[in-house]
Scaffold this active site. Structure first.
Site, PDB file in Angstrom:
ATOM      1  N   ARG A 216       0.845  -1.200   0.000  1.00 56.38           N
ATOM      2  CA  ARG A 216       0.000   0.000   0.000  1.00 56.38           C
ATOM      3  C   ARG A 216       0.879   1.249   0.000  1.00 56.38           C
ATOM      4  O   ARG A 216       0.613   2.226  -0.686  1.00 56.38           O
ATOM      5  CB  ARG A 216      -0.940  -0.012   1.209  1.00 56.38           C
ATOM      6  CG  ARG A 216      -2.106  -0.965   1.039  1.00 56.38           C
ATOM      7  CD  ARG A 216      -3.121  -0.810   2.171  1.00 56.38           C
ATOM      8  NE  ARG A 216      -2.664  -1.368   3.427  1.00 56.38           N
ATOM      9  CZ  ARG A 216      -2.963  -2.591   3.869  1.00 56.38           C
ATOM     10  NH1 ARG A 216      -3.715  -3.391   3.145  1.00 56.38           N
ATOM     11  NH2 ARG A 216      -2.519  -3.011   5.023  1.00 56.38           N
ATOM     12  N   PHE A 232     -10.700  -5.470  -5.752  1.00 56.39           N
ATOM     13  CA  PHE A 232     -10.702  -6.240  -4.502  1.00 56.39           C
ATOM     14  C   PHE A 232     -10.234  -5.311  -3.372  1.00 56.39           C
ATOM     15  O   PHE A 232      -9.268  -5.595  -2.672  1.00 56.39           O
ATOM     16  CB  PHE A 232      -9.793  -7.479  -4.595  1.00 56.39           C
ATOM     17  CG  PHE A 232     -10.051  -8.352  -5.787  1.00 56.39           C
ATOM     18  CD1 PHE A 232     -11.071  -9.296  -5.769  1.00 56.39           C
ATOM     19  CD2 PHE A 232      -9.288  -8.225  -6.942  1.00 56.39           C
ATOM     20  CE1 PHE A 232     -11.319 -10.111  -6.875  1.00 56.39           C
ATOM     21  CE2 PHE A 232      -9.529  -9.039  -8.046  1.00 56.39           C
ATOM     22  CZ  PHE A 232     -10.542  -9.991  -8.015  1.00 56.39           C
ATOM     23  N   ASP A 254     -15.342  -3.818  -4.911  1.00 58.59           N
ATOM     24  CA  ASP A 254     -15.383  -4.992  -4.031  1.00 58.59           C
ATOM     25  C   ASP A 254     -16.795  -5.562  -4.063  1.00 58.59           C
ATOM     26  O   ASP A 254     -17.758  -4.848  -4.329  1.00 58.59           O
ATOM     27  CB  ASP A 254     -14.988  -4.634  -2.592  1.00 58.59           C
ATOM     28  CG  ASP A 254     -14.465  -5.849  -1.829  1.00 58.59           C
ATOM     29  OD1 ASP A 254     -13.236  -6.013  -1.723  1.00 58.59           O
ATOM     30  OD2 ASP A 254     -15.292  -6.649  -1.336  1.00 58.59           O
ATOM     31  N   ASP A 307      -5.775  -7.275  -6.046  1.00 57.00           N
ATOM     32  CA  ASP A 307      -5.413  -7.933  -4.783  1.00 57.00           C
ATOM     33  C   ASP A 307      -6.515  -8.913  -4.387  1.00 57.00           C
ATOM     34  O   ASP A 307      -7.237  -8.702  -3.407  1.00 57.00           O
ATOM     35  CB  ASP A 307      -5.204  -6.868  -3.694  1.00 57.00           C
ATOM     36  CG  ASP A 307      -4.682  -7.478  -2.400  1.00 57.00           C
ATOM     37  OD1 ASP A 307      -4.123  -8.602  -2.448  1.00 57.00           O
ATOM     38  OD2 ASP A 307      -4.835  -6.843  -1.339  1.00 57.00           O
ATOM     39  N   CYS A 347      -2.109 -14.120  -2.743  1.00 60.69           N
ATOM     40  CA  CYS A 347      -1.873 -14.505  -1.349  1.00 60.69           C
ATOM     41  C   CYS A 347      -2.054 -16.009  -1.181  1.00 60.69           C
ATOM     42  O   CYS A 347      -2.277 -16.498  -0.079  1.00 60.69           O
ATOM     43  CB  CYS A 347      -2.796 -13.727  -0.405  1.00 60.69           C
ATOM     44  SG  CYS A 347      -4.536 -14.008  -0.717  1.00 60.69           S
TER      45      CYS A 347
END
Ligand code: SAH
Length: 404
Positions: A216, A232, A254, A307, A347
Protein backbone atom coordinates in the site's frame (compact mmCIF):
# COMPACT_ATOMS: atom_id res chain seq x y z
CA UNK A 1 4.24 -35.85 29.88
CA UNK A 2 1.05 -36.96 28.16
CA UNK A 3 2.78 -39.11 25.60
CA UNK A 4 5.49 -39.53 23.02
CA UNK A 5 5.63 -39.57 19.25
CA UNK A 6 8.36 -41.86 17.98
CA UNK A 7 9.57 -40.82 14.53
CA UNK A 8 10.44 -43.40 11.87
CA UNK A 9 14.09 -43.76 11.10
CA UNK A 10 15.05 -41.32 8.32
CA UNK A 11 11.91 -39.23 8.82
CA UNK A 12 13.53 -37.12 11.54
CA UNK A 13 15.57 -35.11 9.03
CA UNK A 14 13.02 -32.32 8.59
CA UNK A 15 12.79 -31.91 12.36
CA UNK A 16 16.57 -31.78 12.69
CA UNK A 17 16.41 -28.90 10.17
CA UNK A 18 13.90 -27.20 12.53
CA UNK A 19 10.88 -27.63 10.32
CA UNK A 20 8.03 -27.52 12.87
CA UNK A 21 5.58 -30.14 11.54
CA UNK A 22 5.26 -33.84 12.28
CA UNK A 23 3.23 -35.63 9.59
CA UNK A 24 1.25 -38.74 10.54
CA UNK A 25 3.23 -40.72 7.93
CA UNK A 26 6.48 -39.98 9.79
CA UNK A 27 5.29 -41.44 13.09
CA UNK A 28 6.36 -45.01 13.90
CA UNK A 29 4.58 -45.25 17.22
CA UNK A 30 2.54 -43.20 19.69
CA UNK A 31 3.34 -43.98 23.31
CA UNK A 32 0.91 -43.15 26.10
CA UNK A 33 -2.56 -41.79 25.45
CA UNK A 34 -2.19 -38.12 24.50
CA UNK A 35 -5.44 -36.17 24.16
CA UNK A 36 -6.45 -33.35 21.83
CA UNK A 37 -3.75 -30.67 21.90
CA UNK A 38 -1.68 -32.28 24.65
CA UNK A 39 2.03 -31.54 24.77
CA UNK A 40 4.01 -34.62 23.70
CA UNK A 41 7.68 -35.42 23.37
CA UNK A 42 8.95 -36.17 19.91
CA UNK A 43 11.77 -38.73 19.87
CA UNK A 44 13.76 -40.64 17.27
CA UNK A 45 13.81 -44.45 17.33
CA UNK A 46 16.85 -44.39 19.63
CA UNK A 47 15.06 -42.22 22.15
CA UNK A 48 16.90 -38.98 21.31
CA UNK A 49 14.87 -35.84 21.95
CA UNK A 50 13.75 -34.03 18.78
CA UNK A 51 11.19 -31.61 20.12
CA UNK A 52 8.15 -30.95 22.25
CA UNK A 53 4.95 -30.73 20.23
CA UNK A 54 1.22 -30.18 20.43
CA UNK A 55 -0.69 -33.30 19.46
CA UNK A 56 -3.40 -33.01 16.77
CA UNK A 57 -4.97 -36.48 16.48
CA UNK A 58 -7.38 -35.50 13.66
CA UNK A 59 -4.93 -33.71 11.38
CA UNK A 60 -2.44 -34.91 8.78
CA UNK A 61 -0.02 -32.76 10.72
CA UNK A 62 -0.31 -34.64 14.00
CA UNK A 63 2.43 -32.72 15.80
CA UNK A 64 3.34 -29.04 15.81
CA UNK A 65 6.62 -28.32 17.51
CA UNK A 66 6.50 -25.80 20.33
CA UNK A 67 10.21 -26.10 21.07
CA UNK A 68 13.31 -27.92 19.85
CA UNK A 69 14.97 -27.30 23.22
CA UNK A 70 14.72 -30.21 25.68
CA UNK A 71 15.11 -27.78 28.57
CA UNK A 72 12.15 -25.62 27.60
CA UNK A 73 8.72 -26.44 29.08
CA UNK A 74 5.48 -25.27 27.47
CA UNK A 75 4.05 -23.05 30.16
CA UNK A 76 3.30 -19.41 31.02
CA UNK A 77 6.98 -18.42 30.89
CA UNK A 78 7.33 -20.07 27.50
CA UNK A 79 4.44 -18.13 25.92
CA UNK A 80 5.47 -14.90 27.64
CA UNK A 81 9.02 -15.29 26.32
CA UNK A 82 7.86 -15.96 22.77
CA UNK A 83 5.49 -12.97 22.87
CA UNK A 84 8.12 -10.60 24.28
CA UNK A 85 10.64 -11.74 21.68
CA UNK A 86 8.15 -11.24 18.85
CA UNK A 87 7.23 -7.79 20.16
CA UNK A 88 10.90 -6.70 20.26
CA UNK A 89 11.31 -7.83 16.67
CA UNK A 90 8.17 -5.96 15.56
CA UNK A 91 9.32 -2.78 17.26
CA UNK A 92 12.51 -2.96 15.19
CA UNK A 93 10.73 -3.13 11.83
CA UNK A 94 7.39 -1.35 12.06
CA UNK A 95 7.13 1.94 10.19
CA UNK A 96 6.35 5.11 12.11
CA UNK A 97 2.69 5.94 12.70
CA UNK A 98 1.61 2.29 12.72
CA UNK A 99 -0.59 0.90 15.49
CA UNK A 100 -1.87 -2.20 13.64
CA UNK A 101 0.51 -5.11 13.17
CA UNK A 102 0.91 -8.85 13.35
CA UNK A 103 2.51 -9.78 16.65
CA UNK A 104 2.62 -13.55 16.19
CA UNK A 105 2.83 -15.16 12.76
CA UNK A 106 2.34 -18.78 13.82
CA UNK A 107 5.13 -21.19 12.88
CA UNK A 108 7.42 -18.33 11.83
CA UNK A 109 7.34 -17.00 15.40
CA UNK A 110 7.76 -20.51 16.82
CA UNK A 111 4.13 -20.58 17.97
CA UNK A 112 2.48 -22.96 15.50
CA UNK A 113 -1.24 -22.59 15.02
CA UNK A 114 -1.35 -19.14 16.62
CA UNK A 115 -2.01 -15.83 14.89
CA UNK A 116 -2.07 -12.67 16.99
CA UNK A 117 -2.73 -9.21 15.58
CA UNK A 118 -2.65 -5.92 17.43
CA UNK A 119 -5.12 -3.16 16.56
CA UNK A 120 -4.42 -0.16 18.78
CA UNK A 121 -5.52 -1.31 22.26
CA UNK A 122 -7.18 -4.53 21.10
CA UNK A 123 -5.38 -7.83 20.63
CA UNK A 124 -7.05 -10.27 18.24
CA UNK A 125 -6.12 -13.97 18.44
CA UNK A 126 -6.77 -16.82 16.06
CA UNK A 127 -6.18 -20.25 17.54
CA UNK A 128 -5.92 -22.65 14.61
CA UNK A 129 -4.71 -25.94 16.08
CA UNK A 130 -5.66 -28.32 18.88
CA UNK A 131 -2.51 -27.31 20.77
CA UNK A 132 -3.27 -23.61 20.51
CA UNK A 133 -6.84 -24.29 21.63
CA UNK A 134 -5.71 -26.19 24.72
CA UNK A 135 -3.30 -23.40 25.68
CA UNK A 136 -5.86 -20.58 25.26
CA UNK A 137 -5.92 -19.72 28.98
CA UNK A 138 -2.18 -19.48 29.41
CA UNK A 139 -1.78 -17.58 26.12
CA UNK A 140 -4.25 -14.94 27.31
CA UNK A 141 -2.48 -14.77 30.67
CA UNK A 142 0.86 -14.25 28.91
CA UNK A 143 -0.62 -11.57 26.63
CA UNK A 144 -2.06 -9.74 29.65
CA UNK A 145 1.29 -9.70 31.39
CA UNK A 146 3.07 -8.26 28.31
CA UNK A 147 0.18 -5.90 27.36
CA UNK A 148 -1.50 -4.99 30.67
CA UNK A 149 -3.56 -2.17 29.10
CA UNK A 150 -4.93 -4.14 26.15
CA UNK A 151 -8.20 -5.98 25.58
CA UNK A 152 -8.20 -9.42 23.99
CA UNK A 153 -10.67 -10.70 21.38
CA UNK A 154 -10.77 -14.12 19.73
CA UNK A 155 -11.54 -14.65 16.03
CA UNK A 156 -11.15 -18.39 15.71
CA UNK A 157 -13.87 -18.55 13.04
CA UNK A 158 -11.76 -20.28 10.43
CA UNK A 159 -12.33 -23.44 8.39
CA UNK A 160 -8.95 -25.02 9.22
CA UNK A 161 -10.17 -25.68 12.75
CA UNK A 162 -12.40 -28.42 11.31
CA UNK A 163 -9.32 -30.44 10.32
CA UNK A 164 -8.24 -30.24 13.94
CA UNK A 165 -11.61 -31.41 15.27
CA UNK A 166 -12.44 -27.97 16.66
CA UNK A 167 -15.54 -25.77 16.48
CA UNK A 168 -15.38 -22.13 15.39
CA UNK A 169 -15.41 -19.63 18.25
CA UNK A 170 -15.31 -15.85 18.65
CA UNK A 171 -15.66 -13.52 21.60
CA UNK A 172 -13.99 -11.32 24.16
CA UNK A 173 -11.28 -13.12 26.14
CA UNK A 174 -10.29 -10.19 28.28
CA UNK A 175 -11.39 -6.57 28.73
CA UNK A 176 -14.53 -4.71 27.74
CA UNK A 177 -17.11 -6.17 30.06
CA UNK A 178 -16.54 -9.61 28.59
CA UNK A 179 -19.36 -9.22 26.09
CA UNK A 180 -19.37 -8.93 22.30
CA UNK A 181 -21.17 -5.60 22.46
CA UNK A 182 -18.31 -4.07 24.37
CA UNK A 183 -15.99 -4.30 21.38
CA UNK A 184 -15.90 -0.91 19.71
CA UNK A 185 -17.21 -1.20 16.16
CA UNK A 186 -15.17 1.79 15.13
CA UNK A 187 -11.75 0.75 16.21
CA UNK A 188 -9.25 3.12 14.58
CA UNK A 189 -5.69 2.14 13.80
CA UNK A 190 -2.88 4.08 12.19
CA UNK A 191 -0.85 2.71 9.33
CA UNK A 192 2.05 4.67 7.88
CA UNK A 193 0.42 7.76 9.39
CA UNK A 194 -3.00 7.14 7.78
CA UNK A 195 -6.05 6.33 9.90
CA UNK A 196 -8.23 3.30 9.22
CA UNK A 197 -11.40 1.88 10.71
CA UNK A 198 -11.07 -1.79 11.60
CA UNK A 199 -14.02 -3.99 12.48
CA UNK A 200 -12.50 -6.83 14.51
CA UNK A 201 -15.87 -8.52 15.04
CA UNK A 202 -17.28 -8.71 11.50
CA UNK A 203 -14.27 -7.80 9.34
CA UNK A 204 -12.33 -10.35 7.30
CA UNK A 205 -9.64 -12.45 8.98
CA UNK A 206 -8.86 -10.64 12.24
CA UNK A 207 -10.24 -7.38 10.84
CA UNK A 208 -7.75 -6.06 8.29
CA UNK A 209 -5.14 -7.16 5.75
CA UNK A 210 -2.07 -6.02 7.67
CA UNK A 211 0.22 -8.05 5.40
CA UNK A 212 -0.20 -5.61 2.48
CA UNK A 213 1.11 -2.57 4.37
CA UNK A 214 4.31 -2.21 2.34
CA UNK A 215 2.54 -2.66 -0.97
CA UNK A 216 0.00 0.00 0.00
CA UNK A 217 2.88 2.34 0.81
CA UNK A 218 4.41 1.52 -2.58
CA UNK A 219 1.37 2.73 -4.54
CA UNK A 220 2.17 6.27 -3.38
CA UNK A 221 5.10 6.30 -5.81
CA UNK A 222 2.83 5.77 -8.80
CA UNK A 223 -0.48 7.45 -7.92
CA UNK A 224 0.10 11.22 -8.08
CA UNK A 225 -2.17 12.83 -10.67
CA UNK A 226 -3.27 9.39 -11.93
CA UNK A 227 -6.51 7.48 -12.49
CA UNK A 228 -6.42 4.50 -10.13
CA UNK A 229 -8.57 1.37 -10.23
CA UNK A 230 -8.41 -0.55 -6.95
CA UNK A 231 -9.79 -4.07 -7.50
CA UNK A 232 -10.70 -6.24 -4.50
CA UNK A 233 -10.43 -3.11 -2.39
CA UNK A 234 -11.84 -4.43 0.91
CA UNK A 235 -11.90 -1.29 3.13
CA UNK A 236 -10.11 0.72 0.48
CA UNK A 237 -6.52 0.58 1.73
CA UNK A 238 -4.75 0.98 -1.62
CA UNK A 239 -7.31 3.58 -2.70
CA UNK A 240 -6.78 5.59 0.48
CA UNK A 241 -3.02 5.66 0.02
CA UNK A 242 -3.49 6.64 -3.64
CA UNK A 243 -5.87 9.45 -2.65
CA UNK A 244 -3.42 10.65 -0.01
CA UNK A 245 -0.66 10.66 -2.63
CA UNK A 246 -2.66 12.96 -4.92
CA UNK A 247 -4.42 10.61 -7.35
CA UNK A 248 -6.80 12.50 -9.68
CA UNK A 249 -9.40 9.72 -9.53
CA UNK A 250 -9.81 6.47 -7.58
CA UNK A 251 -12.39 3.71 -7.98
CA UNK A 252 -12.62 1.01 -5.32
CA UNK A 253 -14.23 -2.28 -6.42
CA UNK A 254 -15.38 -4.99 -4.03
CA UNK A 255 -18.23 -7.44 -3.75
CA UNK A 256 -18.74 -6.55 -0.09
CA UNK A 257 -20.88 -3.45 0.52
CA UNK A 258 -20.01 -3.23 4.25
CA UNK A 259 -16.31 -3.12 3.29
CA UNK A 260 -16.96 -0.35 0.76
CA UNK A 261 -18.93 1.59 3.38
CA UNK A 262 -15.87 1.52 5.63
CA UNK A 263 -13.70 2.51 2.65
CA UNK A 264 -15.80 5.67 2.22
CA UNK A 265 -15.56 6.54 5.88
CA UNK A 266 -11.80 5.98 5.84
CA UNK A 267 -11.50 8.85 3.34
CA UNK A 268 -13.46 11.19 5.63
CA UNK A 269 -11.40 10.06 8.60
CA UNK A 270 -8.29 11.27 6.79
CA UNK A 271 -9.75 14.53 5.45
CA UNK A 272 -9.67 13.26 1.87
CA UNK A 273 -13.33 13.87 0.98
CA UNK A 274 -12.39 16.27 -1.78
CA UNK A 275 -10.60 13.59 -3.79
CA UNK A 276 -12.71 12.07 -6.61
CA UNK A 277 -13.28 8.52 -5.31
CA UNK A 278 -15.97 6.10 -6.44
CA UNK A 279 -17.09 2.94 -4.68
CA UNK A 280 -18.55 0.19 -6.82
CA UNK A 281 -20.03 -3.00 -5.45
CA UNK A 282 -19.79 -5.99 -7.78
CA UNK A 283 -17.77 -8.86 -9.19
CA UNK A 284 -14.35 -7.74 -10.42
CA UNK A 285 -14.33 -10.38 -13.18
CA UNK A 286 -17.53 -8.89 -14.60
CA UNK A 287 -16.79 -5.25 -13.97
CA UNK A 288 -13.43 -5.38 -15.76
CA UNK A 289 -15.19 -6.91 -18.78
CA UNK A 290 -17.75 -4.10 -18.71
CA UNK A 291 -15.04 -1.45 -18.66
CA UNK A 292 -13.52 -3.04 -21.74
CA UNK A 293 -16.73 -3.09 -23.69
CA UNK A 294 -17.23 -0.47 -26.40
CA UNK A 295 -20.43 1.06 -24.98
CA UNK A 296 -18.58 2.17 -21.86
CA UNK A 297 -16.33 4.19 -24.12
CA UNK A 298 -13.29 2.03 -23.51
CA UNK A 299 -12.48 3.43 -20.08
CA UNK A 300 -8.77 3.34 -19.18
CA UNK A 301 -6.68 3.68 -16.01
CA UNK A 302 -3.07 4.63 -15.20
CA UNK A 303 -2.66 2.40 -12.14
CA UNK A 304 -4.57 -0.85 -11.50
CA UNK A 305 -4.38 -2.88 -8.28
CA UNK A 306 -5.38 -6.56 -8.31
CA UNK A 307 -5.41 -7.93 -4.78
CA UNK A 308 -7.79 -10.90 -4.95
CA UNK A 309 -8.62 -13.29 -2.12
CA UNK A 310 -6.87 -16.64 -1.92
CA UNK A 311 -7.85 -18.55 -5.08
CA UNK A 312 -5.85 -21.72 -4.23
CA UNK A 313 -6.95 -23.65 -1.17
CA UNK A 314 -5.66 -27.08 -2.20
CA UNK A 315 -3.30 -28.52 -4.79
CA UNK A 316 -6.36 -29.74 -6.68
CA UNK A 317 -7.59 -26.18 -7.21
CA UNK A 318 -4.27 -24.84 -8.54
CA UNK A 319 -5.08 -25.11 -12.25
CA UNK A 320 -8.47 -23.47 -11.93
CA UNK A 321 -7.00 -20.75 -9.72
CA UNK A 322 -4.29 -20.02 -12.31
CA UNK A 323 -7.00 -19.48 -14.90
CA UNK A 324 -8.60 -16.94 -12.55
CA UNK A 325 -5.33 -15.07 -12.00
CA UNK A 326 -4.60 -15.11 -15.73
CA UNK A 327 -8.06 -13.77 -16.55
CA UNK A 328 -7.96 -10.73 -14.25
CA UNK A 329 -4.39 -9.89 -15.22
CA UNK A 330 -5.28 -10.10 -18.93
CA UNK A 331 -8.26 -7.80 -18.45
CA UNK A 332 -6.29 -5.33 -16.34
CA UNK A 333 -3.43 -5.19 -18.86
CA UNK A 334 -5.95 -4.22 -21.55
CA UNK A 335 -7.41 -1.46 -19.39
CA UNK A 336 -4.12 0.37 -18.85
CA UNK A 337 -3.22 3.68 -20.43
CA UNK A 338 0.23 3.97 -22.09
CA UNK A 339 2.90 3.89 -19.39
CA UNK A 340 0.36 2.34 -17.01
CA UNK A 341 1.24 0.39 -13.89
CA UNK A 342 -0.28 -2.87 -12.71
CA UNK A 343 0.20 -3.90 -9.08
CA UNK A 344 -0.79 -7.55 -9.01
CA UNK A 345 -0.81 -9.90 -6.03
CA UNK A 346 -1.40 -13.46 -4.96
CA UNK A 347 -1.87 -14.51 -1.35
CA UNK A 348 -2.11 -18.21 -2.26
CA UNK A 349 0.71 -19.96 -0.44
CA UNK A 350 0.40 -22.96 -2.76
CA UNK A 351 1.16 -20.79 -5.82
CA UNK A 352 4.91 -20.23 -6.04
CA UNK A 353 6.41 -16.85 -6.86
CA UNK A 354 7.72 -18.25 -10.17
CA UNK A 355 4.41 -19.75 -11.23
CA UNK A 356 2.62 -16.54 -10.29
CA UNK A 357 4.96 -14.55 -12.52
CA UNK A 358 4.35 -17.01 -15.36
CA UNK A 359 0.58 -16.74 -14.99
CA UNK A 360 0.71 -12.93 -15.02
CA UNK A 361 3.01 -13.11 -18.07
CA UNK A 362 0.50 -15.37 -19.84
CA UNK A 363 -2.35 -12.98 -19.12
CA UNK A 364 -0.41 -9.97 -20.36
CA UNK A 365 0.64 -11.88 -23.48
CA UNK A 366 -2.99 -12.76 -24.24
CA UNK A 367 -3.86 -9.10 -23.85
CA UNK A 368 -1.31 -8.37 -26.59
CA UNK A 369 0.73 -6.16 -24.28
CA UNK A 370 4.40 -5.96 -23.43
CA UNK A 371 5.20 -5.28 -19.77
CA UNK A 372 8.19 -5.31 -17.46
CA UNK A 373 8.61 -5.88 -13.72
CA UNK A 374 9.86 -2.78 -11.92
CA UNK A 375 9.32 -3.92 -8.34
CA UNK A 376 8.32 -6.91 -6.24
CA UNK A 377 6.54 -6.92 -2.90
CA UNK A 378 6.00 -9.52 -0.21
CA UNK A 379 4.10 -9.73 3.05
CA UNK A 380 5.33 -6.98 5.39
CA UNK A 381 8.13 -7.65 7.89
CA UNK A 382 5.71 -8.19 10.78
CA UNK A 383 4.69 -11.33 8.83
CA UNK A 384 8.18 -12.89 8.74
CA UNK A 385 9.08 -16.26 7.25
CA UNK A 386 11.12 -18.60 9.42
CA UNK A 387 14.06 -19.68 7.25
CA UNK A 388 13.51 -23.46 7.59
CA UNK A 389 9.76 -23.00 7.02
CA UNK A 390 9.27 -21.85 3.40
CA UNK A 391 5.51 -22.48 3.73
CA UNK A 392 5.45 -19.22 5.70
CA UNK A 393 5.73 -17.18 2.49
CA UNK A 394 2.29 -16.77 0.96
CA UNK A 395 1.93 -13.21 -0.28
CA UNK A 396 3.81 -11.98 -3.32
CA UNK A 397 3.28 -9.06 -5.63
CA UNK A 398 4.59 -7.75 -8.91
CA UNK A 399 4.65 -4.14 -9.99
CA UNK A 400 4.66 -4.24 -13.78
CA UNK A 401 4.43 -1.41 -16.28
CA UNK A 402 3.55 -1.16 -19.92
CA UNK A 403 6.58 -0.89 -22.14
CA UNK A 404 6.64 2.13 -24.39
N1 SAH B 1 -6.63 -4.94 -0.96
C1 SAH B 1 -7.28 -5.11 0.31
C2 SAH B 1 -7.45 -6.57 0.69
C3 SAH B 1 -8.24 -7.39 -0.32
S1 SAH B 1 -8.89 -8.85 0.32
C4 SAH B 1 -6.53 -4.31 1.37
O1 SAH B 1 -5.48 -3.73 1.06
O2 SAH B 1 -6.98 -4.29 2.52
C5 SAH B 1 -9.88 -9.43 -0.98
C6 SAH B 1 -11.21 -8.71 -1.17
O3 SAH B 1 -11.79 -9.23 -2.38
C7 SAH B 1 -12.27 -8.91 -0.09
O4 SAH B 1 -12.65 -7.65 0.38
C8 SAH B 1 -13.45 -9.60 -0.81
O5 SAH B 1 -14.70 -9.07 -0.38
C9 SAH B 1 -13.21 -9.23 -2.24
N2 SAH B 1 -13.69 -10.15 -3.28
C10 SAH B 1 -13.56 -11.48 -3.35
N3 SAH B 1 -13.99 -11.94 -4.53
C11 SAH B 1 -14.42 -10.87 -5.24
C12 SAH B 1 -14.97 -10.69 -6.57
N4 SAH B 1 -15.13 -11.71 -7.39
N5 SAH B 1 -15.27 -9.44 -6.95
C13 SAH B 1 -15.09 -8.39 -6.12
N6 SAH B 1 -14.56 -8.50 -4.88
C14 SAH B 1 -14.23 -9.72 -4.45
Amino acid sequence: MAGQLIIKQGKEKALLRKHPWVFTGAVAKIKGKPGLGDTVEVLDTRGNFLGRAAYSPHSQICGRIWTFDANEQVDFEFFKGRIERALRMRQAVLPEGTTGYRLIAGESDALPGITIDIYANWIVCQLLSAGAELQRGVIVEALRSVFPEHNVYERSDVDVRKKEGLEQVTGVLHGGSHGKNDVPEELVIEENGLKLYVDIVKGHKTGYYLDQRDARQAIKKYAKGKRVLNCFSYTGGFGLYAAAAGASFVRNLDMSQPSLDIAKRNLTLNGLDDVDVEHVQGDVFQLLREYLSEDKGGEKFDVIVLDPPKFVDSKASLTRACRGYKDINRLAAKLLNPGGILMTFSCSGLLSTELFQKVVADGVLDAGREMQIIDRTYQAADHPVSLPYPEGLYLKGLVVRLVG
